[in-house]
Design an enzyme around this catalytic site. Structure first.
Site, PDB file in Angstrom:
ATOM      1  N   SER A  61      25.253   5.257  -7.155  1.00 24.66           N
ATOM      2  CA  SER A  61      25.358   3.916  -6.985  1.00 24.66           C
ATOM      3  C   SER A  61      24.314   3.620  -6.048  1.00 24.66           C
ATOM      4  O   SER A  61      23.700   4.471  -5.337  1.00 24.66           O
ATOM      5  CB  SER A  61      26.402   3.156  -6.163  1.00 24.66           C
ATOM      6  OG  SER A  61      27.722   3.286  -6.916  1.00 24.66           O
TER       7      SER A  61
HETATM    8  N1  SAH Z   1      30.848   7.514  -6.562  1.00 28.18           N
HETATM    9  C1  SAH Z   1      29.769   8.129  -7.324  1.00 28.18           C
HETATM   10  C2  SAH Z   1      29.209   7.178  -8.416  1.00 28.18           C
HETATM   11  C3  SAH Z   1      30.068   7.559  -9.606  1.00 28.18           C
HETATM   12  S1  SAH Z   1      29.703   6.608 -10.920  1.00 28.18           S
HETATM   13  C4  SAH Z   1      28.771   8.793  -6.529  1.00 28.18           C
HETATM   14  O1  SAH Z   1      28.724   8.640  -5.194  1.00 28.18           O
HETATM   15  O2  SAH Z   1      27.671   9.198  -7.150  1.00 28.18           O
HETATM   16  C5  SAH Z   1      31.430   6.669 -11.818  1.00 28.18           C
HETATM   17  C6  SAH Z   1      32.084   7.906 -12.209  1.00 28.18           C
HETATM   18  O3  SAH Z   1      33.299   7.512 -12.424  1.00 28.18           O
HETATM   19  C7  SAH Z   1      31.298   8.666 -13.237  1.00 28.18           C
HETATM   20  O4  SAH Z   1      30.940   9.813 -12.869  1.00 28.18           O
HETATM   21  C8  SAH Z   1      32.322   8.605 -14.347  1.00 28.18           C
HETATM   22  O5  SAH Z   1      32.588   9.954 -14.981  1.00 28.18           O
HETATM   23  C9  SAH Z   1      33.532   8.462 -13.408  1.00 28.18           C
HETATM   24  N2  SAH Z   1      34.702   7.974 -14.216  1.00 28.18           N
HETATM   25  C10 SAH Z   1      35.077   7.088 -15.047  1.00 28.18           C
HETATM   26  N3  SAH Z   1      36.227   6.956 -15.615  1.00 28.18           N
HETATM   27  C11 SAH Z   1      36.984   7.844 -14.938  1.00 28.18           C
HETATM   28  C12 SAH Z   1      38.121   8.223 -14.835  1.00 28.18           C
HETATM   29  N4  SAH Z   1      39.153   7.456 -15.634  1.00 28.18           N
HETATM   30  N5  SAH Z   1      38.733   8.924 -14.052  1.00 28.18           N
HETATM   31  C13 SAH Z   1      37.845   9.683 -13.108  1.00 28.18           C
HETATM   32  N6  SAH Z   1      36.545   9.299 -13.164  1.00 28.18           N
HETATM   33  C14 SAH Z   1      36.044   8.596 -13.921  1.00 28.18           C
END
Ligand code: SAH
Length: 216
Positions: A61
């Site tokens: 993000s």
């Molecule tokens: N917080 C992260 C940004 C994450 S982007 C950071 O600091 O880098 C969102 C993430 O959520 C992605 O990596 C994606 O693979 C994950 N995601 C999507 N659906 C999900 C689910 N049902 N369970 C766990 N992770 C999930």
């Protein structure tokens, strides 16, 4: 490249000047080396005012959004926090600076592995990671004082509400893949209070209680 001045400038220009002034929050963003959480070829852009790709079609993000979400959790240092969507591991490191224990789940095993290596190398012993469908939460370690969802859901997943402690707060983007509203949910005496904070764009939360994987 000297990253520390870039990081100090990011905190000042992107966070503090936009109204995020909690000293503990700013100290955490000044401390965590964000450039170590992005792909090596993007390190020089790590402190820019936008999200960056981290592989697997996912993103880390924008710093301001990570800070805005974190500020809404109002962490004091004693909390047990669940993060859904570990991604790069950056947000987990920020949470680890501000809370007691962090539990974070990610659905893509490769991302989780890389995040784990980074967090271990930086000495974050209070972060616990698992590969699983985070829309189901992580019931083994519930209840959580705070829950941060960093992928967009169609609605607030019921398992996450169930795993939120009394007086707990959750921050979650709700809405279709193209555009969502960030919501803050407060739970007290089994009652939920929900407020919209800002519009945002996150990658979709996939799976049960999320969006179907097709087309993601
Ligand atoms: N917080 C992260 C940004 C994450 S982007 C950071 O600091 O880098 C969102 C993430 O959520 C992605 O990596 C994606 O693979 C994950 N995601 C999507 N659906 C999900 C689910 N049902 N369970 C766990 N992770 C999930």
């Amino acid at each position: 490249m000297a990253f520390e001045p870039l990081r100090a400038r990011m905190v000042d220009e992107q966070l503090r000047r936009r109204g995020l002034t909690d000293p503990r929050l700013l100290a955490a963003f000044r401390k965590v080396p964000r450039h170590l959480f992005v792909p090596e070829e993007l390190r020089e852009e790590a402190y820019a005012d936008h999200p960056l790709p981290i592989g697997g079609g996912q993103t880390i993000s924008q710093p301001y959004i990570a800070a805005l979400m974190t500020s809404q959790l109002n962490l004091q240092g004693h909390e047990r926090v669940l993060e859904v969507g570990t991604g790069s591991g950056y947000q987990a490191a920020i949470l680890a600076e501000l809370a007691l224990e962090v539990f974070s789940v990610e659905r893509i095993p490769d991302l989780l592995l890389t995040a784990q290596e980074r967090l271990t190398a930086l000495g974050y012993l209070n972060v616990h990671l698992a590969t699983s469908n985070g829309s189901l939460g992580w019931p083994e370690h519930a209840p959580y004082d705070a829950i941060l969802v960093t992928a967009a859901a169609p609605n607030v997943p019921q398992p996450l509400l169930d795993q939120l402690a009394d007086r707990g707060r959750m921050v979650i983007p709700i809405g279709p893949p193209a555009h969502q509203m960030l919501h803050r949910i407060h739970k007290q005496d089994q009652r939920l209070r929900r407020e919209a904070i800002a519009s945002c764009v996150f990658v979709p939360l996939v799976g049960a209680h999320g969006w179907p994987p097709e087309g993601v």
